[in-house]
Design a protein around this motif. Structure first.
Motif, mmCIF file in Angstrom:
data_model
loop_
_atom_site.group_PDB
_atom_site.id
_atom_site.type_symbol
_atom_site.label_atom_id
_atom_site.label_comp_id
_atom_site.label_asym_id
_atom_site.label_seq_id
_atom_site.Cartn_x
_atom_site.Cartn_y
_atom_site.Cartn_z
ATOM 1 N N ASP A 111 20.936 25.382 74.956
ATOM 2 C CA ASP A 111 20.245 25.028 76.192
ATOM 3 C C ASP A 111 20.741 23.726 76.803
ATOM 4 O O ASP A 111 20.886 23.620 78.028
ATOM 5 C CB ASP A 111 18.733 24.932 75.939
ATOM 6 N N ASP A 112 21.020 22.713 75.969
ATOM 7 C CA ASP A 112 21.435 21.430 76.534
ATOM 8 C C ASP A 112 22.790 21.531 77.225
ATOM 9 O O ASP A 112 23.007 20.959 78.299
ATOM 10 C CB ASP A 112 21.459 20.343 75.451
ATOM 11 N N ILE A 113 23.701 22.289 76.630
ATOM 12 C CA ILE A 113 25.026 22.473 77.247
ATOM 13 C C ILE A 113 24.909 23.321 78.515
ATOM 14 O O ILE A 113 25.530 23.031 79.538
ATOM 15 C CB ILE A 113 26.010 23.128 76.258
ATOM 16 N N ALA A 114 24.097 24.372 78.447
ATOM 17 C CA ALA A 114 23.889 25.223 79.621
ATOM 18 C C ALA A 114 23.315 24.424 80.779
ATOM 19 O O ALA A 114 23.765 24.551 81.926
ATOM 20 C CB ALA A 114 22.981 26.395 79.270
ATOM 21 N N ASN A 115 22.342 23.582 80.497
ATOM 22 C CA ASN A 115 21.731 22.770 81.550
ATOM 23 C C ASN A 115 22.733 21.786 82.143
ATOM 24 O O ASN A 115 22.744 21.547 83.363
ATOM 25 C CB ASN A 115 20.519 22.025 81.003
ATOM 26 N N MET A 116 23.577 21.213 81.302
ATOM 27 C CA MET A 116 24.585 20.282 81.787
ATOM 28 C C MET A 116 25.593 20.996 82.697
ATOM 29 O O MET A 116 25.926 20.515 83.781
ATOM 30 C CB MET A 116 25.321 19.639 80.613
ATOM 31 N N ARG A 117 26.049 22.167 82.250
ATOM 32 C CA ARG A 117 27.021 22.915 83.044
ATOM 33 C C ARG A 117 26.404 23.405 84.350
ATOM 34 O O ARG A 117 27.072 23.451 85.391
ATOM 35 C CB ARG A 117 27.574 24.099 82.242
ATOM 36 N N LEU A 118 25.149 23.793 84.316
ATOM 37 C CA LEU A 118 24.464 24.188 85.554
ATOM 38 C C LEU A 118 24.380 23.038 86.540
ATOM 39 O O LEU A 118 24.508 23.236 87.748
ATOM 40 C CB LEU A 118 23.066 24.712 85.248
ATOM 41 N N GLY A 119 24.207 21.825 86.031
ATOM 42 C CA GLY A 119 24.194 20.652 86.899
ATOM 43 C C GLY A 119 25.538 20.438 87.566
ATOM 44 O O GLY A 119 25.611 20.157 88.779
ATOM 45 N N PHE A 120 26.624 20.588 86.787
ATOM 46 C CA PHE A 120 27.962 20.483 87.354
ATOM 47 C C PHE A 120 28.190 21.557 88.416
ATOM 48 O O PHE A 120 28.737 21.296 89.484
ATOM 49 C CB PHE A 120 29.022 20.624 86.255
ATOM 50 N N TYR A 121 27.758 22.771 88.084
ATOM 51 C CA TYR A 121 27.968 23.877 89.006
ATOM 52 C C TYR A 121 27.172 23.678 90.301
ATOM 53 O O TYR A 121 27.664 23.970 91.395
ATOM 54 C CB TYR A 121 27.578 25.197 88.348
ATOM 55 N N LYS A 122 25.958 23.172 90.196
ATOM 56 C CA LYS A 122 25.139 22.950 91.391
ATOM 57 C C LYS A 122 25.799 21.938 92.310
ATOM 58 O O LYS A 122 25.832 22.116 93.539
ATOM 59 C CB LYS A 122 23.745 22.474 90.997
ATOM 60 N N GLN A 123 26.368 20.880 91.738
ATOM 61 C CA GLN A 123 27.090 19.899 92.545
ATOM 62 C C GLN A 123 28.313 20.533 93.189
ATOM 63 O O GLN A 123 28.602 20.305 94.369
ATOM 64 C CB GLN A 123 27.512 18.711 91.684
ATOM 65 N N PHE A 124 29.053 21.325 92.386
ATOM 66 C CA PHE A 124 30.233 22.022 92.903
ATOM 67 C C PHE A 124 29.857 22.924 94.069
ATOM 68 O O PHE A 124 30.507 22.924 95.119
ATOM 69 C CB PHE A 124 30.865 22.848 91.776
ATOM 70 N N GLN A 125 28.785 23.681 93.893
ATOM 71 C CA GLN A 125 28.387 24.652 94.905
ATOM 72 C C GLN A 125 27.898 23.976 96.181
ATOM 73 O O GLN A 125 28.282 24.366 97.284
ATOM 74 C CB GLN A 125 27.291 25.565 94.338
ATOM 75 N N GLN A 126 27.091 22.968 96.047
ATOM 76 C CA GLN A 126 26.444 22.382 97.213
ATOM 77 C C GLN A 126 27.269 21.283 97.878
ATOM 78 O O GLN A 126 27.208 21.116 99.097
ATOM 79 C CB GLN A 126 25.065 21.841 96.818
ATOM 80 N N SER A 127 28.051 20.542 97.079
ATOM 81 C CA SER A 127 28.770 19.392 97.639
ATOM 82 C C SER A 127 30.284 19.585 97.657
ATOM 83 O O SER A 127 30.927 19.417 98.700
ATOM 84 C CB SER A 127 28.438 18.124 96.835
ATOM 85 N N ASP A 128 30.855 19.938 96.502
ATOM 86 C CA ASP A 128 32.312 19.984 96.402
ATOM 87 C C ASP A 128 32.930 21.082 97.266
ATOM 88 O O ASP A 128 33.893 20.848 98.000
ATOM 89 C CB ASP A 128 32.732 20.185 94.942
ATOM 90 N N PHE A 129 32.388 22.290 97.177
ATOM 91 C CA PHE A 129 32.947 23.424 97.911
ATOM 92 C C PHE A 129 32.073 23.869 99.075
ATOM 93 O O PHE A 129 32.471 24.731 99.851
ATOM 94 C CB PHE A 129 33.197 24.604 96.957
ATOM 95 N N GLY A 130 30.881 23.324 99.188
ATOM 96 C CA GLY A 130 30.015 23.668 100.313
ATOM 97 C C GLY A 130 29.669 25.141 100.392
ATOM 98 O O GLY A 130 29.663 25.743 101.468
ATOM 99 N N LEU A 131 29.352 25.727 99.254
ATOM 100 C CA LEU A 131 29.003 27.155 99.210
ATOM 101 C C LEU A 131 27.519 27.307 99.541
ATOM 102 O O LEU A 131 26.705 27.704 98.719
ATOM 103 C CB LEU A 131 29.326 27.734 97.830
ATOM 104 N N THR A 132 27.201 26.997 100.782
ATOM 105 C CA THR A 132 25.806 26.836 101.176
ATOM 106 C C THR A 132 25.217 28.027 101.914
ATOM 107 O O THR A 132 24.060 27.997 102.321
ATOM 108 C CB THR A 132 25.660 25.586 102.052
#
Length: 220
Positions: free
Chosen positions: A112-133
């Motif tokens: 769970d801790d690794i999954a939560n960390m990776r989900l945080g990275f992915y959320k930043q990637f989706q919303q900020s880095d690539f703008g998959l909004t």
């Protein structure tokens, strides 16, 4: 395991967009399983595998695809195997969807801790880095991943002496409506990324043409 350099180059020279297949020849089951395995094992961003493949062998269903797939009729009639690739949409790929934590635990085997960390990275990637909004951007991003699987399927096929043809010649909205009505596809969850046909060539292809290496590669 080392593969002979010439064997690799020969496969890429062999592969072409086959317009018509020899309808009398069928790909052996074990060979097509290998092609599908190449797709399944393909890399994807964050390892999310945003694809689903429908192998269309039913003649009635193949016939139904012709009405909106203007680039496919001859392939649908003659290909040994015909594949539709569906790309995932936001119910699977949105950073806040319940699917991704489950996928990370059950498929990627993350605690769970690794999954939560990776989900945080992915959320930043989706919303900020690539703008998959929005839905379209997210679908287009998922489709990019699907094309990696397409390339691997076609390359493995060529290495086994099997021809292929990638197809984007279809009316997307009309074809997807048909997929919902006749194939049971949930259009809230999936969209059609591409079609691809496999079989054995009926005619010899034209000589391959490509730009010179110096025109497509820059070294700095």
């Amino acid at each position: 395991m080392m593969i002979d350099t010439q064997a690799i180059l020969d496969a890429f020279q062999f592969r072409h967009a086959c317009k018509e297949f020899d309808a009398s020849k069928q790909i052996p089951a074990e060979e097509f399983e290998l092609i599908l395995e190449a797709a399944r094992l393909s890399p994807s961003s964050f390892g999310f595998e945003p694809w689903h493949f429908i192998v269309v062998q039913d003649k009635t269903l193949r016939e139904s695809l012709k009405q909106h797939a203007w680039g496919a009729p001859l392939k649908l009639d003659t290909a040994s195997h015909f594949v539709l690739c569906l790309a995932m949409k936001s119910p699977f790929l949105d950073a806040d969807s319940p699917y991704l934590p489950q996928f990370m635990r059950e498929v990627q085997h993350h605690p769970d801790d690794i999954a939560n960390m990776r989900l945080g990275f992915y959320k930043q990637f989706q919303q900020s880095d690539f703008g998959l909004t929005d839905e379209r951007k997210l679908f287009d991003w998922a489709s990019k991943q699907c094309y990696i699987a397409l390339a691997n399927m076609m390359t493995v096929a060529a290495m086994r002496g099997i021809d292929s043809c990638p197809i984007e010649g279809f009316k997307q909205q009309e074809t997807e409506t048909l997929l919902a009505e006749q194939f049971g596809v949930n259009l809230q969850e999936y969209g059609l990324a591409y079609m691809v046909a496999f079989g054995y060539r009926k005619h010899a292809p034209k000589a391959k043409t490509r730009r010179a290496m110096a025109q497509v590669v820059t070294w700095k």
